[in-house]
Each structure stands twice: as structure tokens, then as C-alpha cells.
Write a protein that holds these residues in place. Structure first.
Motif, PDB file in Angstrom:
ATOM      1  N   LEU A 136      -7.304   7.137   1.498  1.00  9.64           N
ATOM      2  CA  LEU A 136      -6.815   8.176   0.214  1.00  9.64           C
ATOM      3  C   LEU A 136      -8.194   8.101  -0.023  1.00  9.64           C
ATOM      4  N   GLY A 137      -9.125   9.039   0.378  1.00 11.94           N
ATOM      5  CA  GLY A 137      -9.534   9.906   0.308  1.00 11.94           C
ATOM      6  C   GLY A 137     -12.031   8.628   0.215  1.00 11.94           C
ATOM      7  N   ALA A 138     -11.505   8.259   0.397  1.00 14.37           N
ATOM      8  CA  ALA A 138     -12.770   6.857   0.410  1.00 14.37           C
ATOM      9  C   ALA A 138     -13.173   7.209   2.196  1.00 14.37           C
ATOM     10  N   ARG A 156      -7.424   1.964  -5.424  1.00 18.11           N
ATOM     11  CA  ARG A 156      -7.713   1.982  -3.815  1.00 18.11           C
ATOM     12  C   ARG A 156      -7.262   1.260  -3.311  1.00 18.11           C
ATOM     13  N   THR A 157      -8.287   0.430  -3.419  1.00 17.96           N
ATOM     14  CA  THR A 157      -8.394  -0.297  -2.880  1.00 17.96           C
ATOM     15  C   THR A 157      -7.140  -1.822  -2.271  1.00 17.96           C
ATOM     16  N   GLN A 215      -3.824  -4.297  -6.990  1.00 21.53           N
ATOM     17  CA  GLN A 215      -2.733  -3.122  -7.647  1.00 21.53           C
ATOM     18  C   GLN A 215      -2.905  -2.563  -9.591  1.00 21.53           C
ATOM     19  N   PRO A 235     -10.454   4.049 -10.107  1.00 23.77           N
ATOM     20  CA  PRO A 235      -9.839   4.645  -8.878  1.00 23.77           C
ATOM     21  C   PRO A 235     -10.113   4.452  -8.100  1.00 23.77           C
ATOM     22  N   GLY A 236     -11.526   3.732  -7.665  1.00 22.61           N
ATOM     23  CA  GLY A 236     -11.661   3.123  -6.135  1.00 22.61           C
ATOM     24  C   GLY A 236     -11.383   1.453  -6.597  1.00 22.61           C
ATOM     25  N   ASP A 281      -4.369  -0.724 -12.214  1.00 24.87           N
ATOM     26  CA  ASP A 281      -3.357  -0.282 -12.902  1.00 24.87           C
ATOM     27  C   ASP A 281      -3.675   0.322 -14.100  1.00 24.87           C
ATOM     28  N   ARG A 324      -4.717  -0.845  -3.826  1.00 27.15           N
ATOM     29  CA  ARG A 324      -2.543   0.052  -2.694  1.00 27.15           C
ATOM     30  C   ARG A 324      -3.388  -0.389  -1.261  1.00 27.15           C
ATOM     31  N   ALA A 325      -4.838   0.528  -0.775  1.00 28.46           N
ATOM     32  CA  ALA A 325      -5.074   0.621   0.701  1.00 28.46           C
ATOM     33  C   ALA A 325      -3.965  -1.429   1.786  1.00 28.46           C
TER      34      ALA A 325
END
Length: 403
Positions: free
Chosen positions: A217-219, A367-368, A341, A363-364, A345, A370-371
Motif C-alpha cells: 500500500l505504498g510503504a 495502512r498497517t 484499522q 495514513p501509516g 480510520d 489494513r495490511a
């Protein structure tokens, strides 16, 4: 070697009570680690220098490697005692590395299952932060949830060494690792659960290469690696041939629980940011904290945190006691990933557009969270595994065994 499942009086415990130790770690992470996250996230020489500086400060303050064995240079905290600190450390992704607890999984695995040569060569450098390790199980065409289909193979040579060939991916930290533990087939046929072994591979070996980074997710931080007939010494086999799934199960039980503890710390960080925003931000209708919809976000997030934490610590208690914690770890892993998550959110929603940009860690954290619902075993794996285990108890014993 000190076992992480057993609490021992340690240097760290003698120097400070648990509450004081937790407060010191909290101050360290918030005042020293978090302000340097942007540099640490960027990687490169500047990140290496920053991490080295933080590690030096952690040593000076007596906070270094608290859950690792005293005889190896750690603080000697057993897992039960360390669990209360892991949540605080984990408020930043960089907290465990800065404070020296990051190699706990590998030190535990090598201490239990590595031979004398492996233990003597690697354990002290790992605890000292002089070496780094990673763990390679998942393959591009073989999910980690189905290890019996592992395609990586290891063939034994006349001198007892192993020649390892295959490709792995989503291997955390592979680009900077000195050692990688690789699951490979040493016997049997594809689909057999027997015949899988774990080999400790020095990454400087001929035939080892990092193929590419795999941004999540971009990271960054995840990698695909290839082994092309990499020669591994005979004494770098962990356990016996065919022991891989038993050792991996043990590792995953501890690793998933550690991650749950750290996710709690990150969720608490998101919760604090949300509440601070609500308490200090006003609009045309007055303070955000007075708005019922905002209060609903705060309530739901607090409920998620408060109901998840006991699940995680139930798993901690069983692991610390050396008992089977598969059901409890499965419940905790799903609950903690979903909770992180959800809380992140909600915090973003309360921040509005500011929560989407680079000025907060939200955002990070999202992302954590969700992943986390996919990595280290997707929700579906844990749900079905726990449910089947519970239902088998009713079928065989005639009554509930875990509720």
C-alpha cells in the motif's frame, strides 16, 4: 538460554518497577523515536545513523533489549513481564528496533532449535544489534497459509551441506539482513506436510539476491528474494530435517502475539490523536468534542481498544505459561488487526483532510491495520482454524472447551 515463556528476575526489573519502566519507555518512544520517524522511514545512511544514535541512548538509559536473555546482553524480562512494555514500544514501528527487542523472535528460535555453532556465532551479535535477520516462508505462487506446497528445495551434498534453490516474497527487511531463515523442501513430494525444513542462510552467500522491493500500500520494507543453489553449511539446519512446520508454528504463535501487542500501542496512538483533535478543534458549530457523531467515533474506538486488549493478554498468559494458545492467538490476531484499522480510520475521519496528508502518522497506521488483516495469516485463515478447533471439541467431548 532464558526462555521468553518464563519470567525471571532481571537487571531491568531490579532497577525499576514495571510501571516506572513502562513510563520510561513511553517517554523514550514519544520524545526520541517518534520525532525521527520521517528520517527512519526514508531509509539510507541518515536512517542508519539515526537508529544507531537511538540505540546508543537506549543502552545508556538501561532500556536495551529488555526481553532478551541476560547472558546474551539483554534485560532478561520474561514474555509475561515484557508484554506490558511491548504495547508501549510498539506505538512506533521503529520502537522495537531502537530499543533492541526486535530480534526476540529470531533469538528465541535460534536459541531453541539452532545447533551449537549457530548459537555461538549469531546469538550475541543479534542481541547486540550488530546483525539482522529475516524470515522467508511465503512464495509468489504458494501462500504462507499452505506451506505444504512450498516450491523451494534444498538438496544435500556429499559433505552434508545443503544447496538451496527457490524464490520467496514478502520477506520483511531482507535488503538489510545478514541472515535469512528459509523454509525449503528437503524430502517428500509437493503437497506433503512432511519433508519441510528450516535453514539459516547467510545473505552474503553466492547465489542469494534481493530481486525487488514489494511496497505494501505504498510503504516499503517487504522484499522478493531468490536463492540459486546457495550453499548452506550442514550445521545451519534448525532442528532436524522435517521439523519446519513445528518450529514455524511455535514462531508464529509468539510472533503474532507480539504484533498484536504492538498494534494495541499503535491504535492507542491513533486514539490519542483523535481525542486531541476533537478536544482542540472548533468549527462554526462549536468544538468537535461537543458533536455527537464525533463522540460516537471516540466511544466506538475506545470500546474496540478495551475489548481487544484482554484477548491479547489472554494469549500472552498462555504463551508465558508454555501452554497451547492457538485459539487465543487466532482470536487476538483477528481482533487486533480489525481494531487498529477501525481506530485509525475513525481518527482520520475526525481529522478530516488533515488526516489524509503527511502531517500525522494516521495514513501509516491505517495502512498497517489494513495490511495486518492479510499479512501473517489472513482473517479467513484464523477464523476457520479457530472455529474448526472449537467445533471439534463439541464433537469429541460433548461440550464447550474454549468458551
Amino acid at each position: 538460554m532464558t526462555d521468553p515463556g518464563t519470567d525471571h528476575t532481571s537487571v531491568a526489573q531490579q532497577a525499576a518497577g514495571p510501571d516506572e519502566l513502562r513510563e520510561r519507555i513511553d517517554r523514550f518512544v514519544r520524545s526520541r523515536v517518534i520525532p525521527r520517524e520521517a528520517v527512519l522511514d526514508a531509509g539510507g545512511p541518515a536512517a542508519a545513523d539515526a537508529l544507531a544514535d537511538l540505540r546508543g541512548q537506549a543502552r545508556e538509559e538501561g532500556l536495551w533489549a529488555l526481553p532478551l536473555p541476560v547472558e546474551l546482553g539483554g534485560g532478561g524480562l520474561g514474555f509475561g513481564a515484557y508484554a506490558a512494555l511491548a504495547e508501549t514500544e510498539g506505538a512506533s514501528d521503529h520502537g522495537p528496533a531502537a530499543l533492541g527487542s526486535a530480534p526476540l523472535l529470531d533469538v528465541t528460535m535460534l536459541g531453541r532449535h539452532g545447533g551449537t555453532a549457530v548459537r555461538e556465532a549469531y546469538l550475541k551479535p543479534l542481541v547486540a544489534g550488530e546483525m539482522r535477520t529475516c524470515y522467508a516462508m511465503t512464495e509468489p505462487d504458494v501462500p504462507g497459509t499452505d506451506p505444504a506446497r512450498t516450491g523451494t528445495r534444498a538438496e544435500r551434498g556429499p559433505d552434508g551441506s545443503w544447496l538451496v534453490s527457490g524464490r520467496k516474497w514478502f520477506t520483511s527487511g531482507a535488503a538489510g539482513a545478514d541472515l535469512v531463515t528459509v523454509m525449503a523442501r528437503t524430502g517428500g513430494s509437493a503437497g506433503d506436510r512432511e519433508g519441510l525444513s528450516l535453514l539459516l542462510v547467510p545473505t552474503a552467500s553466492a547465489g542469494f539476491r534481493v530481486v525487488r522491493e514489494l511496497p505494501v500500500l505504498g510503504a516499503g520494507g517487504q522484499y522478493e528474494i531468490e536463492l540459486d543453489r546457495v550453499r548452506v553449511p550442514a550445521d545451519h539446519l534448525l532442528g532436524k530435517p522435517g521439523d519446519a512446520l513445528a518450529i514455524a508454528g511455535e514462531r508464529l504463535q509468539l510472533g503474532r502475539t507480539l504484533r498484536c501487542l504492538r498494534w494495541l500501542g499503535q491504535a492507542r496512538r491513533a486514539f490519542d490523536l483523535m481525542c486531541e483533535r476533537a478536544a482542540t478543534r472548533s468549527g462554526s458549530r462549536g468544538p468537535l468534542a461537543d458533536q455527537q457523531l464525533i463522540q460516537g467515533h471516540v466511544f466506538d474506538a475506545l470500546l474496540a481498544l478495551r475489548t481487544t486488549r484482554p484477548l491479547v493478554h489472554e494469549a500472552v498468559a498462555l504463551i508465558a505459561a508454555g501452554r497451547d494458545a492457538r485459539t487465543e492467538v487466532g482470536l487476538a490476531k483477528v481482533a487486533a488487526a480489525r481494531m487498529l484499522q477501525q481506530v485509525a480510520d475513525s481518527a482520520i475521519q475526525v481529522h478530516g483532510a488533515a488526516g489524509l496528508g503527511p502531517d500525522t502518522p494516521l495514513p501509516g497506521l491505517l495502512r498497517t491495520g489494513r495490511a495486518a488483516r492479510i499479512l501473517d495469516g489472513p482473517d479467513e485463515l484464523h477464523i476457520t482454524s479457530v472455529a474448526r478447533r472449537v467445533l471439534r471439541g463439541y464433537a469429541t467431548d460433548g461440550g464447550p472447551v474454549t468458551a
